[in-house]
Design an enzyme around this catalytic site. Sequence first.
Site, short mmCIF file in Angstrom:
data_model
loop_
_atom_site.label_atom_id
_atom_site.label_comp_id
_atom_site.label_asym_id
_atom_site.label_seq_id
_atom_site.Cartn_x
_atom_site.Cartn_y
_atom_site.Cartn_z
N HIS A 134 -3.59 -12.47 -1.53
CA HIS A 134 -2.54 -11.46 -1.53
C HIS A 134 -2.70 -10.91 0.07
O HIS A 134 -3.94 -11.19 0.63
CB HIS A 134 -3.19 -10.31 -2.43
CG HIS A 134 -2.17 -9.16 -2.82
ND1 HIS A 134 -1.93 -8.18 -1.63
CD2 HIS A 134 -1.24 -8.99 -3.73
CE1 HIS A 134 -0.97 -7.47 -2.04
NE2 HIS A 134 -0.52 -7.84 -3.12
N LYS A 183 -4.21 -3.07 -8.39
CA LYS A 183 -4.77 -2.71 -7.05
C LYS A 183 -5.90 -1.91 -7.15
O LYS A 183 -6.63 -2.04 -8.28
CB LYS A 183 -3.97 -2.12 -5.91
CG LYS A 183 -2.52 -3.15 -5.83
CD LYS A 183 -1.68 -3.01 -4.56
CE LYS A 183 -0.35 -3.80 -4.61
NZ LYS A 183 0.44 -3.81 -3.45
N ASN A 227 -0.07 -5.75 -10.76
CA ASN A 227 -1.09 -5.61 -9.77
C ASN A 227 -1.60 -4.46 -9.73
O ASN A 227 -0.89 -3.58 -8.86
CB ASN A 227 -0.70 -6.36 -8.61
CG ASN A 227 -1.93 -6.36 -7.73
OD1 ASN A 227 -3.17 -5.98 -7.81
ND2 ASN A 227 -1.48 -6.66 -6.23
N GLY A 271 5.38 -2.14 -1.35
CA GLY A 271 5.17 -0.88 -1.35
C GLY A 271 5.94 0.08 -0.54
O GLY A 271 5.73 1.19 -0.51
N GLU A 274 -2.95 -8.06 1.19
CA GLU A 274 -3.52 -6.84 1.60
C GLU A 274 -4.99 -7.59 1.90
O GLU A 274 -5.83 -6.97 2.64
CB GLU A 274 -3.56 -5.83 0.54
CG GLU A 274 -2.37 -5.16 0.73
CD GLU A 274 -1.74 -4.47 -0.73
OE1 GLU A 274 -2.62 -4.48 -1.64
OE2 GLU A 274 -0.56 -4.02 -0.60
N GLU A 290 5.64 -12.77 -1.76
CA GLU A 290 5.78 -11.29 -1.54
C GLU A 290 5.68 -11.05 0.02
O GLU A 290 4.89 -11.12 0.70
CB GLU A 290 4.27 -10.86 -1.95
CG GLU A 290 4.07 -10.95 -3.52
CD GLU A 290 2.98 -9.98 -3.82
OE1 GLU A 290 3.42 -9.04 -4.68
OE2 GLU A 290 1.93 -9.81 -3.49
N SER A 306 8.18 -4.24 -4.06
CA SER A 306 8.88 -3.21 -4.81
C SER A 306 9.77 -3.62 -5.71
O SER A 306 11.03 -3.32 -6.08
CB SER A 306 9.85 -2.74 -3.55
OG SER A 306 9.03 -2.10 -2.49
P1 PGA Z 1 4.62 -3.22 -4.89
O1 PGA Z 1 3.22 -4.18 -4.48
O2 PGA Z 1 5.18 -3.89 -6.24
O3 PGA Z 1 3.77 -1.87 -5.05
O4 PGA Z 1 5.64 -3.35 -3.61
C1 PGA Z 1 3.58 -5.56 -5.07
C2 PGA Z 1 2.06 -6.43 -4.92
O5 PGA Z 1 1.63 -6.14 -3.78
O6 PGA Z 1 1.77 -7.14 -5.71
#
Ligand code: PGA
Length: 260
Positions: free
Chosen positions: A100, A16, A14, A178, A102, A172, A217
């Site tokens: 997601h 982003k 992903n 992150g 976010e 997630e 992560s």
């Molecule tokens: P990350 O993000 O691996 O940077 O923690 C995962 C995601 O939000 O899909």
Amino acid sequence: MRALKQRPLLVMGNWKMHGDQAKVRALLRELCAAELSPGAPEIAVLPAFVHLADAVRVLKGGPIAWGAQDICRHPDGAHTGDVSAAMLVDYNCRFVLVGHSERRRSHGEGDALVAAKFKAARRAGLQPVLCLGEDLVQREAGRASQVVTRQLEAVLASCTPRDLRPVVLAYEPIWAIGSGAAAGAEQAQEMHALLRGCIAARGLEYARDTRILYGGSVCAENAAALFEMPDVDGVLVGGASLRAQEFLAICRAAAAFQAR
Ligand code: PGA
């Protein structure tokens, strides 16, 4: 452990809202140049909408699929700034994320909208990847199971049996995204088993086919332990997927597991 896992692993990047044309093209070229063994897991990357044309150009005909990070619930019309399922199909996308965290947080997307997006993707022939996860406050209050079950049930309730085949979920936990602090493999397994149980209530055959990815992560160091878990069917990788060699190392860990 292997015998329990019938589903092919899926490794998804992903990207982003990172990068620019030059960086995204370089990343695509590096991935494209990699030697991926025939027994490799299914691999896909999710660039921003504006970079999808580059993904098509570079990845077409190769083993790496592509998709998008979001979709509009409506099929077409006056929806400024949105991108429809048909537009993604036109760019040969295979996957699209829905729900997601976010987007749930910064765009106020609730369960009903996520369910509508799931169905819009499904009906257009895209594979929706439904993202679920609790935040730290909810986990510390002992409500993680309740939160992800509610998020999943909201979508399942609006689905016909046809919509359920095959389902891809991404667990997630928000506190792991992150942060550099991934959930432990056993911790992920516990939540994945819970989610598979919810699907099984609709029919065991759906549960058997459902792939549940872990995200938050994920990196080259922790991926192999995750693949060992019977209900972890792949990973959704954010930050580490922007580094081609690290993403490929995760893909190789999945391939090594599958080759056993
Ligand atoms: P990350 O993000 O691996 O940077 O923690 C995962 C995601 O939000 O899909």
